[in-house]
Design a protein around this motif. Sequence first.
Motif, PDB file in Angstrom:
ATOM      1  N   LEU A  12       0.831  -1.208   0.000  1.00  0.00           N
ATOM      2  CA  LEU A  12       0.000   0.000   0.000  1.00  0.00           C
ATOM      3  C   LEU A  12       0.866   1.260   0.000  1.00  0.00           C
ATOM      4  CD1 LEU A  12      -2.759  -1.055   2.573  1.00  0.00           C
ATOM      5  CD2 LEU A  12      -2.928  -1.010   0.077  1.00  0.00           C
ATOM      6  N   GLN A  13       1.948   1.227   0.756  1.00  0.00           N
ATOM      7  CA  GLN A  13       2.829   2.390   0.807  1.00  0.00           C
ATOM      8  C   GLN A  13       3.438   2.671  -0.568  1.00  0.00           C
ATOM      9  OE1 GLN A  13       6.188   1.893   3.359  1.00  0.00           O
ATOM     10  NE2 GLN A  13       6.741   4.045   3.356  1.00  0.00           N
ATOM     11  N   VAL A  14       3.886   1.610  -1.245  1.00  0.00           N
ATOM     12  CA  VAL A  14       4.486   1.804  -2.570  1.00  0.00           C
ATOM     13  C   VAL A  14       3.444   2.304  -3.562  1.00  0.00           C
ATOM     14  CG1 VAL A  14       5.525   0.580  -4.520  1.00  0.00           C
ATOM     15  CG2 VAL A  14       6.341   0.145  -2.208  1.00  0.00           C
ATOM     16  N   GLN A  15       2.245   1.692  -3.524  1.00  0.00           N
ATOM     17  CA  GLN A  15       1.201   2.115  -4.458  1.00  0.00           C
ATOM     18  C   GLN A  15       0.811   3.568  -4.226  1.00  0.00           C
ATOM     19  OE1 GLN A  15      -0.157   0.518  -7.044  1.00  0.00           O
ATOM     20  NE2 GLN A  15       1.141  -1.257  -6.744  1.00  0.00           N
ATOM     21  N   ILE A  16       0.637   3.941  -2.966  1.00  0.00           N
ATOM     22  CA  ILE A  16       0.257   5.328  -2.666  1.00  0.00           C
ATOM     23  C   ILE A  16       1.425   6.273  -2.928  1.00  0.00           C
ATOM     24  CG2 ILE A  16      -0.477   6.886  -0.825  1.00  0.00           C
ATOM     25  CD1 ILE A  16      -1.986   4.523   0.418  1.00  0.00           C
ATOM     26  N   GLY A  17       2.639   5.841  -2.545  1.00  0.00           N
ATOM     27  CA  GLY A  17       3.792   6.706  -2.730  1.00  0.00           C
ATOM     28  C   GLY A  17       4.129   6.955  -4.184  1.00  0.00           C
ATOM     29  N   LEU A  18       3.904   5.949  -5.044  1.00  0.00           N
ATOM     30  CA  LEU A  18       4.232   6.098  -6.460  1.00  0.00           C
ATOM     31  C   LEU A  18       3.057   6.593  -7.292  1.00  0.00           C
ATOM     32  CD1 LEU A  18       6.412   2.932  -7.145  1.00  0.00           C
ATOM     33  CD2 LEU A  18       7.145   5.244  -6.617  1.00  0.00           C
ATOM     34  N   ARG A  19       1.921   6.861  -6.647  1.00  0.00           N
ATOM     35  CA  ARG A  19       0.753   7.313  -7.407  1.00  0.00           C
ATOM     36  C   ARG A  19       1.034   8.579  -8.214  1.00  0.00           C
ATOM     37  NH1 ARG A  19      -4.547   7.181  -4.026  1.00  0.00           N
ATOM     38  NH2 ARG A  19      -4.010   4.961  -4.166  1.00  0.00           N
ATOM     39  N   PRO A  20       1.786   9.561  -7.673  1.00  0.00           N
ATOM     40  CA  PRO A  20       2.104  10.734  -8.510  1.00  0.00           C
ATOM     41  C   PRO A  20       2.879  10.370  -9.774  1.00  0.00           C
ATOM     42  CG  PRO A  20       2.496  11.233  -6.195  1.00  0.00           C
ATOM     43  CD  PRO A  20       2.209   9.762  -6.277  1.00  0.00           C
ATOM     44  N   LEU A  21       3.773   9.373  -9.681  1.00  0.00           N
ATOM     45  CA  LEU A  21       4.494   8.949 -10.879  1.00  0.00           C
ATOM     46  C   LEU A  21       3.547   8.343 -11.903  1.00  0.00           C
ATOM     47  CD1 LEU A  21       7.812   7.336  -9.590  1.00  0.00           C
ATOM     48  CD2 LEU A  21       7.531   9.438 -10.894  1.00  0.00           C
ATOM     49  N   PHE A  22       2.566   7.553 -11.415  1.00  0.00           N
ATOM     50  CA  PHE A  22       1.589   6.989 -12.339  1.00  0.00           C
ATOM     51  C   PHE A  22       0.766   8.091 -13.007  1.00  0.00           C
ATOM     52  CE2 PHE A  22       1.543   3.258  -9.150  1.00  0.00           C
ATOM     53  CZ  PHE A  22       2.713   2.764  -9.706  1.00  0.00           C
ATOM     54  N   SER A  23       0.404   9.108 -12.227  1.00  0.00           N
ATOM     55  CA  SER A  23      -0.361  10.219 -12.789  1.00  0.00           C
ATOM     56  C   SER A  23       0.469  10.971 -13.829  1.00  0.00           C
ATOM     57  CB  SER A  23      -0.790  11.180 -11.671  1.00  0.00           C
ATOM     58  OG  SER A  23      -1.618  10.518 -10.733  1.00  0.00           O
ATOM     59  N   LEU A  24       1.751  11.184 -13.536  1.00  0.00           N
ATOM     60  CA  LEU A  24       2.624  11.862 -14.496  1.00  0.00           C
ATOM     61  C   LEU A  24       2.757  11.035 -15.772  1.00  0.00           C
ATOM     62  CD1 LEU A  24       4.556  14.155 -15.204  1.00  0.00           C
ATOM     63  CD2 LEU A  24       6.373  12.893 -14.013  1.00  0.00           C
TER      64      LEU A  24
END
Length: 482
Positions: free
Chosen positions: A218-230
Motif C-alpha cells: 500500500l505504501q508503494v502504491q500510494i507513494g508512487l501514485r504521482p508517478l503513475f499520474s505523471l
Amino acid sequence: MTEGAGGESAPADGRTWGRWFGRPGHSLTRRLIWLASAWIVLALVLTGWALTTQYRESALRQLSSALADTIDEVVFATNAGPDGVVVAEIRDAQTDRALSGKYWAVAELDGEGGVRFIAGSPSLAGEQLAVPMDLPEQLRTSRGDMISFSDSGFLRPPLRQPLRVAASLKSLPGRSEPLVFMAALDRTSIENDTRQFATFTWTSLLILGLGLVIAVFLQVQIGLRPLFSLRNEIADVRKGKAARIVRSYPVEIQPLAEQVNRLLDHNQETVERQRTHVGNLAHALKTPLSVMLAEAGSQTGLLPDMVRKQTEVMKAQVDHHLRRARAAARAQLLGERTPIAEVLDELAVMLERVFEEKAVEIDWRAPDELGFRGERQDLQEILGNLMENACKWAKRRVRISAGSTGLGQMVLVVEDDGPGLPADQREAALERGSRMDETTPGSGLGLSIVVELTRAYGGKITLADSDLGGLKVLLELPAAEA
C-alpha cells in the motif's frame, strides 16, 4: 564492471540487479515491494530463530541450575569411609518415586575409560543413567566443573526418557579417588513448552510479516501514485489529448514535469521556426520565379520558351521540397491527433456534391477511435486528392475503409469502380509522383502531393487492383494512440 561481448567492459547496471530478484527491475513498484518483502522475511526469520533459541537456552539453564542443586545435595549427603561410599537419605519425594523423572547417581572412574555406578536414587528403579563415551575424559579435563548434556534416558529402551543430565567430578575427604556425581531431570515439559513457544512465535511473526508486506504494498502504491499520474499525463500529451502537463506534483518529481513541459515548448518553438523559415523561403523563391515566368511568357522565341519551361520545372521542384519540409516539421510535433472519421465524413459530403451529376456514391468506414498522428490539413490534402481522383474516374461507386494495424500504424484503402491503372504503369507513377490517367498514361491521376506527404510522415503508398473493378490505393500512415 563486467566483461561484455568481444572482451569489452560493460557496466553492471540494473539488469544484473533485476536478475537477482526474479526480474523485478522492469517495474519500480515490483522492485520496491520485492526488496522490502525480502528484508522483512529475513528480519522475521532471524528474529524467530533468535527468540526460540533464546527461550530454549533459558529453559535449559533453569534445568542446569536445578541439577546443580541436586548434585550439591548428593555431595553433601555422601560420605567415604572404610566401609565404602555411603549416601545418606535425601528427603526428596520425587527422587524416592520410581521413574518420576528426577534422578541422581554416584559413580567412580573404573580406570578403563568407563564409569562404574556405586549408588543411585530410588527413582532409578535399579536402572542406570546413560553415559556418553567421552564423559570420563571431559570430567578429567574440567575437574570440579559441571558438565551438562541431553540424553535419551536409561539404557533399556522401554524406559527411555528425554533427560537433561549433569555430571561433576569431585573429591571427598577420606577417599583418594574422586567420585562422579550425576543428576538428571526429565526435559519433556521443557520440550513441550519450547514447541508451544515456537509455534506461537512463528505464527505471530507470520501474521506480522503478512501485515508488513501488505503495508509495504500500500505504501508503494500510494507513494508512487504521482508517478503513475505523471505517466498518464505524458501519455495524453503523446496521444494528442493534452498539450501540456498541468497537474502539480510532489517536490521530488515536480522538476521532471517542468522539464517535460520545457521540452514540449522547445519542440513547438523549433517546429514553428521551421514553418516560418519554410514560408519565408517559399515567398522568397516563388516571387522571382513568377516574375521570370511572366517575362518569358510575354516574349516569343526559343530562349523565352526554354526559360519558361525550366522556370516551371524549378517552381515544381520548389513546391515539392517545400511541401516535404512542411510535412516533416509537422510530423515532429508531439500530441498531434486528427480523427479519421471526421475528415472522411467532411470530404465525402463535399465530393458527393461536387460530383452530383455523376451520382457518385461514396461509402466510407472507419472506427471512431482511429486517429492520424499528424496535422488535419495534411490528412485532408492526402485523402482529398485520392478521393477526388477516385470520384473523377469512378463510374458510380467509391469505397474507403480505414483500420489500425496495432503496430502504431493504420491502413487507408481507397477504391473505385473505374477503368483502373495497368500494373506496368503503377510503379512508374509512384516513382515520379507524376499525373497519370487511370486508362491512358500522361494525364489524370495526380499522386505527387499524396506521395510526398505520405513519405514525409514515414508512410507508404501502394497501388493494386480493386474488387470493384478499378484502382485500389493502399495507404499506410502513423496512427495516434487511442
